[in-house]
Write an enzyme that holds these catalytic residues in place. Structure first.
Site, PDB file in Angstrom:
ATOM      1  N   ARG A 127       0.768  -1.151   0.067  1.00  0.00           N
ATOM      2  CA  ARG A 127      -0.097  -0.136  -0.234  1.00  0.00           C
ATOM      3  C   ARG A 127       0.622   1.312   0.155  1.00  0.00           C
ATOM      4  NH1 ARG A 127      -2.914  -3.125   3.633  1.00  0.00           N
ATOM      5  NH2 ARG A 127      -4.535  -4.110   2.598  1.00  0.00           N
ATOM      6  N   GLU A 191      10.304  19.479 -23.177  1.00  0.00           N
ATOM      7  CA  GLU A 191       9.281  19.503 -21.986  1.00  0.00           C
ATOM      8  C   GLU A 191       9.629  20.866 -21.207  1.00  0.00           C
ATOM      9  OE1 GLU A 191       6.652  17.714 -20.857  1.00  0.00           O
ATOM     10  OE2 GLU A 191       7.466  16.047 -20.426  1.00  0.00           O
ATOM     11  N   ARG A 247      -2.305  22.645 -11.749  1.00  0.00           N
ATOM     12  CA  ARG A 247      -1.100  21.638 -12.267  1.00  0.00           C
ATOM     13  C   ARG A 247      -1.271  21.275 -13.673  1.00  0.00           C
ATOM     14  NH1 ARG A 247       1.611  16.457  -9.095  1.00  0.00           N
ATOM     15  NH2 ARG A 247       2.776  15.794 -10.907  1.00  0.00           N
ATOM     16  N   HIS A 258       0.188  12.874 -26.575  1.00  0.00           N
ATOM     17  CA  HIS A 258       0.039  11.521 -26.131  1.00  0.00           C
ATOM     18  C   HIS A 258      -0.661  10.925 -27.282  1.00  0.00           C
ATOM     19  CE1 HIS A 258      -0.053  12.299 -21.437  1.00  0.00           C
ATOM     20  NE2 HIS A 258       1.102  12.195 -21.874  1.00  0.00           N
TER      21      HIS A 258
HETATM   22  N1  LIG Z   1       5.504  11.689 -13.977  1.00  0.00           N
HETATM   23  C1  LIG Z   1       5.678  12.520 -14.537  1.00  0.00           C
HETATM   24  O1  LIG Z   1       5.384  13.600 -14.172  1.00  0.00           O
HETATM   25  C2  LIG Z   1       6.167  12.724 -15.958  1.00  0.00           C
HETATM   26  C3  LIG Z   1       6.474  13.828 -16.611  1.00  0.00           C
HETATM   27  C4  LIG Z   1       7.152  13.880 -17.822  1.00  0.00           C
HETATM   28  C5  LIG Z   1       7.343  12.598 -18.723  1.00  0.00           C
HETATM   29  N2  LIG Z   1       7.126  11.468 -17.960  1.00  0.00           N
HETATM   30  C6  LIG Z   1       7.265  10.273 -18.532  1.00  0.00           C
HETATM   31  O2  LIG Z   1       8.584  10.295 -18.764  1.00  0.00           O
HETATM   32  C7  LIG Z   1       8.829   9.260 -19.937  1.00  0.00           C
HETATM   33  C8  LIG Z   1      10.082   9.811 -20.860  1.00  0.00           C
HETATM   34  O3  LIG Z   1      11.181  10.024 -19.978  1.00  0.00           O
HETATM   35  P1  LIG Z   1      12.702   9.906 -20.606  1.00  0.00           P
HETATM   36  O4  LIG Z   1      12.532  10.845 -21.568  1.00  0.00           O
HETATM   37  O5  LIG Z   1      13.682  10.247 -19.558  1.00  0.00           O
HETATM   38  O6  LIG Z   1      13.012   8.590 -21.254  1.00  0.00           O
HETATM   39  P2  LIG Z   1      13.595   7.177 -20.912  1.00  0.00           P
HETATM   40  O7  LIG Z   1      13.540   7.015 -19.316  1.00  0.00           O
HETATM   41  O8  LIG Z   1      13.060   6.375 -21.694  1.00  0.00           O
HETATM   42  O9  LIG Z   1      15.082   7.682 -21.344  1.00  0.00           O
HETATM   43  C9  LIG Z   1      15.533   7.811 -22.514  1.00  0.00           C
HETATM   44  C10 LIG Z   1      16.719   6.833 -22.698  1.00  0.00           C
HETATM   45  O10 LIG Z   1      17.823   7.466 -22.118  1.00  0.00           O
HETATM   46  C11 LIG Z   1      18.664   6.525 -21.684  1.00  0.00           C
HETATM   47  N3  LIG Z   1      19.329   6.920 -20.570  1.00  0.00           N
HETATM   48  C12 LIG Z   1      18.933   7.376 -19.220  1.00  0.00           C
HETATM   49  N4  LIG Z   1      19.814   7.923 -18.620  1.00  0.00           N
HETATM   50  C13 LIG Z   1      20.925   7.960 -19.371  1.00  0.00           C
HETATM   51  C14 LIG Z   1      22.237   8.448 -19.351  1.00  0.00           C
HETATM   52  N5  LIG Z   1      22.555   9.366 -18.377  1.00  0.00           N
HETATM   53  N6  LIG Z   1      23.141   8.464 -20.284  1.00  0.00           N
HETATM   54  C15 LIG Z   1      22.728   7.777 -21.363  1.00  0.00           C
HETATM   55  N7  LIG Z   1      21.520   7.262 -21.342  1.00  0.00           N
HETATM   56  C16 LIG Z   1      20.436   7.319 -20.462  1.00  0.00           C
HETATM   57  C17 LIG Z   1      17.550   5.544 -21.113  1.00  0.00           C
HETATM   58  O11 LIG Z   1      17.891   4.121 -21.068  1.00  0.00           O
HETATM   59  C18 LIG Z   1      16.738   5.349 -22.361  1.00  0.00           C
HETATM   60  O12 LIG Z   1      17.147   4.837 -23.460  1.00  0.00           O
HETATM   61  C19 LIG Z   1       7.596   8.999 -20.431  1.00  0.00           C
HETATM   62  O13 LIG Z   1       7.403   7.727 -20.397  1.00  0.00           O
HETATM   63  C20 LIG Z   1       6.695  10.114 -20.070  1.00  0.00           C
HETATM   64  O14 LIG Z   1       5.579   9.694 -19.960  1.00  0.00           O
HETATM   65  C21 LIG Z   1       6.533  11.421 -16.610  1.00  0.00           C
HETATM   66 ZN   LIG Z   2       5.480  15.346 -20.104  1.00  0.00          ZN
END
Ligand SMILES: NC(=O)c1ccc[n+]([C@@H]2O[C@H](COP(=O)([O-])OP(=O)(O)OC[C@H]3O[C@@H](n4cnc5c(N)ncnc54)[C@H](O)[C@@H]3O)[C@@H](O)[C@H]2O)c1
Ligand SMILES: [Zn+2]
Length: 369
Positions: A127, A191, A247, A258
């Site tokens: 939980r 972003e 927010r 999306h």
């Molecule tokens: N929770 C939230 O508020 C929120 C906000 C925005 C986005 N998101 C989510 O975040 C996700 C996208 O995140 P992202 O863009 O970080 O993608 P990701 O986590 O897929 O990372 C992108 C790539 O970079 C690699 N990587 C990570 N760190 C690295 C580093 N330091 N050096 C080399 N490679 C590295 C990863 O393995 C991956 O291949 C989406 O699923 C999106 O929906 C969530």
């Molecule tokens: Zn986003």
């Protein structure tokens, strides 16, 4: 001359759930000792993927061991297409099999995908147990690691299964960006720009003035960008943790985006890329509605281009995009609610846009560069 690493700290004010965001080059080595400020537990789990773990896993494990933690490791495959319930279940299997306790912590080491999935696992294990974000992509450092939205995707829609579960701390090491692929770096910039468009004109101007330095990844500039992004996000989350109002503005470009992500197949477009394309469609709509001037629209496009971001919307059938937007969970009763820019630095929440307007905005965004 070596630059002395500056420690920047922010606090997300959420009463008992308040926590700190620490930004410092090299902080990866400190995550264990710094976590001792809020826990005395031994058994913890580190969630990551093989790409990130090969780069920073050993360093992080050492930092945890040094502080007396006994970490078990759960690796998920690398990619947005694995941010799903099956992979979350596998991570949870590891948590159960290694007897994680209610007081245990989960450390999420990786980008937004790892952070969202690990946070989701933390939210439902017994939980809800505490978790710590160690974001390693720019996108995760400017956005996803802060604010406690955790989720996995469903085949029919992004982030359809999730929770609000705030981390106990966020440790941001800008040095980790040195190994990031260019495309992922740009996705993070995409972003970050939204904070400037809908909330903070000064931040927008900062990005305009420093675009050249930013794409050259000048350290001080990137740290400043991360700091201000986290500062703005913290303020917004503190004002409206569960997204009942303010927010929502962080969803600028996201309903369009999306749809692009879902139709493109998870992983085809980076999240930040889809957000930029979606923001362009939202901006054209805002122009049509008189919320944005031609000059302001031009500033948005010019900033994206200066940061090396592609603005043209993919040539998906606009009716399908619209349909996918209706499937987005932010849609209320068949009506699409959209966040639109109002000038630079402010927003308008539109509840009353009709199908024709949305389709026209998509088509304009597909043709104009
Ligand atoms: N929770 C939230 O508020 C929120 C906000 C925005 C986005 N998101 C989510 O975040 C996700 C996208 O995140 P992202 O863009 O970080 O993608 P990701 O986590 O897929 O990372 C992108 C790539 O970079 C690699 N990587 C990570 N760190 C690295 C580093 N330091 N050096 C080399 N490679 C590295 C990863 O393995 C991956 O291949 C989406 O699923 C999106 O929906 C969530
Ligand atoms: Zn986003």
């Amino acid at each position: 001359m070596e630059r002395i690493a500056i420690m920047r700290q922010l606090r997300v004010e959420l009463g008992q759930r308040s926590y700190n965001i620490h930004i410092q080059a090299g902080i990866l080595n400190e995550v264990g000792l710094m976590s001792r400020d809020f826990t005395s537990v031994c058994k913890v789990m580190l969630v990551s993927n093989p790409t990130v773990y090969n780069l920073y896993g050993q360093q992080t494990m050492e930092a945890l061991h040094t502080a007396g933690f006994e970490p078990v490791l759960a690796l998920m495959p690398d990619g947005e297409e694995y941010k799903n319930l099956d992979e979350a279940a596998r991570v949870l299997d590891t948590a159960v099999e290694s007897h994680l306790e209610r007081s245990s912590l989960i450390f999420a080491l990786g980008g937004g995908v790892v952070g969202d999935l690990a946070g989701f696992a933390a939210a439902i294990f017994q939980r809800g147990i505490d978790f710590v974000q160690i974001p390693t992509t720019l996108l995760a450092q400017v956005d996803s690691s802060v604010g406690g939205k955790v989720a996995v995707n469903h085949a029919l829609g992004k982030n359809l299964l999730g929770a609000f579960h705030q981390p106990r701390a966020v440790f941001i090491d800008p040095q980790s960006l040195n190994t990031l692929e260019e495309r992922d770096f740009k996705s993070g910039l995409g972003e970050a720009v939204k904070y400037g468009i809908v909330y903070d004109a000064d931040f927008f101007a900062f990005l305009e003035e420093n675009a050249a330095k930013i794409i050259k990844k000048e350290e001080e500039c990137i740290e400043e960008l991360i700091y201000h992004s986290c500062r703005i996000k913290s303020l917004i989350v503190a004002a409206d943790e569960k997204e009942n109002g303010l927010r929502m503005i962080l969803n600028l470009g996201h309903t369009f985006g999306h749809a692009v992500e879902t139709l493109g197949g998870y992983g085809f477009y980076r999240h930040g890329e889809a957000v930029v394309m979606g923001t362009m469609a939202a901006s054209y709509l805002a122009l049509e509605m008189g919320l944005l001037t031609e000059a302001e629209l031009h500033r948005i496009t010019a900033l994206y281009h200066a940061l090396g971001l592609k603005t043209v919307f993919p040539s998906l059938p606009s009716a399908e995009v619209y349909q996918a937007m209706l499937g987005d969970k932010k849609v209320k009763a068949e009506k699409i609610r959209l966040v639109l820019p109002r000038g630079i630095g402010s927003f308008y929440i539109a509840d009353d846009v009709n199908k024709e307007q949305v389709i026209r905005a998509i088509q304009t965004a597909q043709t104009l560069k």
